[in-house]
Scaffold this active site. Structure first.
Site, mmCIF file in Angstrom:
data_model
loop_
_atom_site.group_PDB
_atom_site.id
_atom_site.type_symbol
_atom_site.label_atom_id
_atom_site.label_comp_id
_atom_site.label_asym_id
_atom_site.label_seq_id
_atom_site.Cartn_x
_atom_site.Cartn_y
_atom_site.Cartn_z
ATOM 1 N N ARG A 1 0.852 -1.200 0.000
ATOM 2 C CA ARG A 1 0.000 0.000 0.000
ATOM 3 C C ARG A 1 0.882 1.242 0.000
ATOM 4 O O ARG A 1 0.584 2.226 -0.689
ATOM 5 C CB ARG A 1 -0.891 -0.012 1.248
ATOM 6 C CG ARG A 1 -1.877 1.121 1.340
ATOM 7 C CD ARG A 1 -3.039 0.930 0.383
ATOM 8 N NE ARG A 1 -3.968 2.055 0.468
ATOM 9 C CZ ARG A 1 -5.280 1.941 0.305
ATOM 10 N NH1 ARG A 1 -5.803 0.752 0.054
ATOM 11 N NH2 ARG A 1 -6.056 2.984 0.385
ATOM 12 N N ASN B 1 -11.676 16.932 0.342
ATOM 13 C CA ASN B 1 -12.509 15.769 0.021
ATOM 14 C C ASN B 1 -13.973 16.153 0.154
ATOM 15 O O ASN B 1 -14.342 17.030 0.944
ATOM 16 C CB ASN B 1 -12.186 14.611 0.986
ATOM 17 C CG ASN B 1 -12.996 13.367 0.666
ATOM 18 O OD1 ASN B 1 -13.052 12.934 -0.484
ATOM 19 N ND2 ASN B 1 -13.639 12.796 1.677
ATOM 20 N N THR B 2 -14.817 15.506 -0.623
ATOM 21 C CA THR B 2 -16.249 15.699 -0.480
ATOM 22 C C THR B 2 -16.851 14.355 -0.090
ATOM 23 O O THR B 2 -16.478 13.318 -0.637
ATOM 24 C CB THR B 2 -16.888 16.245 -1.780
ATOM 25 O OG1 THR B 2 -18.291 16.311 -1.596
ATOM 26 C CG2 THR B 2 -16.563 15.425 -3.002
ATOM 27 N N HIS B 3 -17.735 14.393 0.913
ATOM 28 C CA HIS B 3 -18.311 13.152 1.445
ATOM 29 C C HIS B 3 -19.833 13.302 1.483
ATOM 30 O O HIS B 3 -20.336 14.344 1.943
ATOM 31 C CB HIS B 3 -17.761 12.890 2.860
ATOM 32 C CG HIS B 3 -18.295 11.645 3.486
ATOM 33 N ND1 HIS B 3 -17.870 10.388 3.111
ATOM 34 C CD2 HIS B 3 -19.247 11.474 4.426
ATOM 35 C CE1 HIS B 3 -18.546 9.481 3.820
ATOM 36 N NE2 HIS B 3 -19.381 10.103 4.622
ATOM 37 N N GLY C 1 -6.975 10.598 9.068
ATOM 38 C CA GLY C 1 -8.063 9.668 9.410
ATOM 39 C C GLY C 1 -8.947 9.411 8.193
ATOM 40 O O GLY C 1 -8.640 9.836 7.088
ATOM 41 N N ASP D 1 -12.219 10.478 6.596
ATOM 42 C CA ASP D 1 -13.302 11.485 6.630
ATOM 43 C C ASP D 1 -13.312 12.250 7.955
ATOM 44 O O ASP D 1 -14.381 12.617 8.463
ATOM 45 C CB ASP D 1 -14.656 10.799 6.410
ATOM 46 C CG ASP D 1 -14.720 10.136 5.036
ATOM 47 O OD1 ASP D 1 -15.372 9.084 4.912
ATOM 48 O OD2 ASP D 1 -14.091 10.662 4.094
#
Ligand code: GRF
Length: 201
Positions: free
Chosen positions: A66, A108-110, A144, A146
């Site tokens: 990863r 970021n969009t959640h 973390g 979100d």
């Protein structure tokens, strides 16, 4: 501001940014310089290609670890010298190297009202929980899932007849507008992050 947008699916958030920039990047304050993805053959990449943008794909399964994937994603992104990285439906968690390079300038969009319903199934989880309102959150990415400082949120009512797709589509209508507004403001006015507080100048 130079934006690299990361996608994993249909790319309607990317499309909303491209439409907002249109033929007036100076007015909007930003331009998309490249689009990256964690998988091939998605509509998000087709949208980028239709817009004549460079694209790159870095698939986790092509790397031994990863961390190697994270390094490859970081290098591919850094090649375009972005001021801001926009994770718009990007479904992978970036790692230490990416955050060392782009932390504090990755948005970021959640599709839920964080801290409620984080993770890959925010819409399904809100519906299953019986939430009466849900919505979307635009936030800076931290180490973390979100959990980074929230920049803006939009509320969407949950209807009795909703299934996951119907609710997600209604959320995405709000989400696209919120993302376009936030990215433009960050790009035009600059911002400060102090702990969990985001101030846009
Ligand atoms: C968005 O709702 C995003 O928040 C979620 O998946 C959706 C991606 O939509 N992670 P698109 O790929 O931008 O159309």
């Amino acid at each position: 501001a130079r934006l690299v947008v990361l996608v994993s699916g249909s790319g309607t958030n990317l499309q909303a940014l491209l439409d907002a920039i249109g033929d007036n990047p100076a007015g909007y304050g930003a331009t998309v310089v490249a689009v990256g993805a964690d998988r091939d053959a998605i509509a998000g990449l087709e949208r980028a290609e239709r817009a004549g943008l460079p694209t790159f794909v870095r698939r986790v399964k092509d790397y031994g670890t990863r961390a190697e994937w994270d390094a490859a994603l970081t290098d591919a992104t850094a090649a375009y010298a972005p001021d801001l990285v926009i994770s718009a439906g990007f479904m992978k968690i970036v790692g230490k190297e990416f955050l060392a390079r782009f932390g504090g300038r990755t948005v970021n969009t959640h599709p839920a009202l964080l801290p409620s319903f984080p993770g890959a199934h925010g819409v399904r989880d809100a519906l299953a929980y019986g939430a009466k309102v849900t919505g979307c959150t635009v936030h800076f990415v931290d180490d973390g899932v979100d959990t980074g400082p929230i920049i803006a949120q939009g509320v969407v009512e949950v209807r009795d007849e909703d299934d996951e797709d119907a609710l997600h589509e209604r959320i995405k209508e709000v989400e696209r507008r919120l993302l376009v507004e936030v990215v433009g403001r960050l790009a035009r006015h600059g911002y400060r992050i102090e702990g969990r507080k985001v101030t846009i100048q």
